[in-house]
Scaffold this motif. Sequence first.
Motif, PDB file in Angstrom:
ATOM      1  N   UNK A   1      13.064   1.878  -5.315  1.00 50.09           N
ATOM      2  CA  UNK A   1      13.770   1.128  -4.246  1.00 50.09           C
ATOM      3  C   UNK A   1      13.074   1.084  -2.973  1.00 50.09           C
ATOM      4  N   UNK A   2      12.011   1.740  -2.669  1.00 53.51           N
ATOM      5  CA  UNK A   2      11.206   1.588  -1.415  1.00 53.51           C
ATOM      6  C   UNK A   2      10.227   0.632  -1.757  1.00 53.51           C
ATOM      7  N   UNK A   3       9.669   0.469  -2.844  1.00 54.60           N
ATOM      8  CA  UNK A   3       8.820  -0.623  -3.174  1.00 54.60           C
ATOM      9  C   UNK A   3       9.406  -1.970  -3.267  1.00 54.60           C
ATOM     10  N   UNK A   4      10.847  -1.948  -3.818  1.00 59.41           N
ATOM     11  CA  UNK A   4      11.603  -3.081  -4.126  1.00 59.41           C
ATOM     12  C   UNK A   4      11.966  -3.651  -2.379  1.00 59.41           C
ATOM     13  N   UNK A   5      12.222  -2.663  -1.539  1.00 59.94           N
ATOM     14  CA  UNK A   5      12.442  -2.952  -0.221  1.00 59.94           C
ATOM     15  C   UNK A   5      11.606  -3.714   0.477  1.00 59.94           C
ATOM     16  N   UNK A   6      10.409  -3.096   0.511  1.00 60.20           N
ATOM     17  CA  UNK A   6       9.349  -3.781   1.308  1.00 60.20           C
ATOM     18  C   UNK A   6       8.717  -4.916   0.901  1.00 60.20           C
ATOM     19  N   UNK A   7       9.043  -5.383  -0.713  1.00 64.76           N
ATOM     20  CA  UNK A   7       8.681  -6.503  -1.057  1.00 64.76           C
ATOM     21  C   UNK A   7       9.650  -7.514  -0.860  1.00 64.76           C
ATOM     22  N   UNK A   8      10.923  -7.623  -1.350  1.00 66.20           N
ATOM     23  CA  UNK A   8      11.726  -8.142  -1.400  1.00 66.20           C
ATOM     24  C   UNK A   8      13.049  -8.256  -0.441  1.00 66.20           C
TER      25      UNK A   8
ATOM     26  N   UNK B   1       5.000  13.391   0.982  1.00 64.39           N
ATOM     27  CA  UNK B   1       5.674  12.552   2.111  1.00 64.39           C
ATOM     28  C   UNK B   1       4.942  11.202   1.488  1.00 64.39           C
ATOM     29  N   UNK B   2       5.667  10.140   1.016  1.00 57.50           N
ATOM     30  CA  UNK B   2       5.294   9.013   0.537  1.00 57.50           C
ATOM     31  C   UNK B   2       5.547   7.767   1.677  1.00 57.50           C
ATOM     32  N   UNK B   3       4.451   7.016   2.116  1.00 56.79           N
ATOM     33  CA  UNK B   3       4.759   5.995   3.126  1.00 56.79           C
ATOM     34  C   UNK B   3       4.320   4.829   2.170  1.00 56.79           C
ATOM     35  N   UNK B   4       5.293   3.761   2.349  1.00 58.64           N
ATOM     36  CA  UNK B   4       5.112   2.437   1.410  1.00 58.64           C
ATOM     37  C   UNK B   4       4.963   1.556   2.372  1.00 58.64           C
ATOM     38  N   UNK B   5       4.222   0.553   2.697  1.00 57.02           N
ATOM     39  CA  UNK B   5       3.681  -0.444   3.547  1.00 57.02           C
ATOM     40  C   UNK B   5       3.716  -1.831   2.728  1.00 57.02           C
ATOM     41  N   UNK B   6       4.610  -2.927   3.189  1.00 56.64           N
ATOM     42  CA  UNK B   6       4.390  -4.303   2.465  1.00 56.64           C
ATOM     43  C   UNK B   6       5.019  -5.362   3.534  1.00 56.64           C
ATOM     44  N   UNK B   7       4.925  -6.271   2.890  1.00 51.12           N
ATOM     45  CA  UNK B   7       5.118  -7.447   3.672  1.00 51.12           C
ATOM     46  C   UNK B   7       6.322  -7.362   4.669  1.00 51.12           C
ATOM     47  N   UNK B   8       7.465  -6.780   4.227  1.00 51.36           N
ATOM     48  CA  UNK B   8       8.741  -6.831   4.960  1.00 51.36           C
ATOM     49  C   UNK B   8       8.795  -5.774   6.000  1.00 51.36           C
ATOM     50  N   UNK B   9       7.900  -4.567   5.714  1.00 53.14           N
ATOM     51  CA  UNK B   9       7.917  -3.523   6.798  1.00 53.14           C
ATOM     52  C   UNK B   9       7.322  -2.120   6.396  1.00 53.14           C
TER      53      UNK B   9
ATOM     54  N   UNK C   1       0.690  -1.043  -0.060  1.00 50.53           N
ATOM     55  CA  UNK C   1       0.162   0.039   0.068  1.00 50.53           C
ATOM     56  C   UNK C   1       0.914   1.374  -0.073  1.00 50.53           C
ATOM     57  N   UNK C   2       0.475   2.229  -0.737  1.00 52.22           N
ATOM     58  CA  UNK C   2       1.393   3.299  -0.773  1.00 52.22           C
ATOM     59  C   UNK C   2       0.322   4.615  -0.526  1.00 52.22           C
TER      60      UNK C   2
END
Length: 179
Positions: free
Chosen positions: A75-82, A24-32, A16-17
């Motif tokens: 990079x933010x999206x890649x970080x919270x997924x992988x 201010x962009x907040x990205x929430x994913x399975x890793x954090x 979720x973005x």
Amino acid sequence: MSRIGNKSILVPSGVTVTISDANIVTVKGPKGTLEQQFNEVLDIKLEDNQIVVKRPDNEIFTRKIHGTTRALLQNMITGVTEGFKKQLEIRGVGYRAQLQGKKLVLQLGFSHNVEVEIPANINVEVPKNTDIIISGIDKAAVGQFAAEIRAFKKPEPYKGKGIRYVDEFVFRKAGKTAK
């Protein structure tokens, strides 16, 4: 014309973005969760599970930050997924690493051990006493911590001793020749 800045970023399912008015962009994913503020000059929008970064004009400053902003968002999206990972290896007789709680203890040929406090958002593994694996969701934090560890004993060109990245090539020099 920014080739990277004009590409849209696909938001995968499970991520979720949220974008506020102040960019201010907040990205929430399975890793954090990651949060970062970007320059308010750029227009960042979420349209149909894709993030689009647009610039209002062709000023030099906006052209500079256009592609950078898009890459940071990716990079933010890649970080919270992988997540991101850096691997270091230690070469040298008697050089080793070990984990002691939230500290990484390095024996690098000095008269003392080097103790490094591990940041909260970074995971460190030591599978062998000569290998260090650094992982986390923030690409900049992972790279910075790996660089700080490497800086304690950079690989030297004559014997190749020191801490290096796994895929790093160290140019070897010939030593002095006897007459």
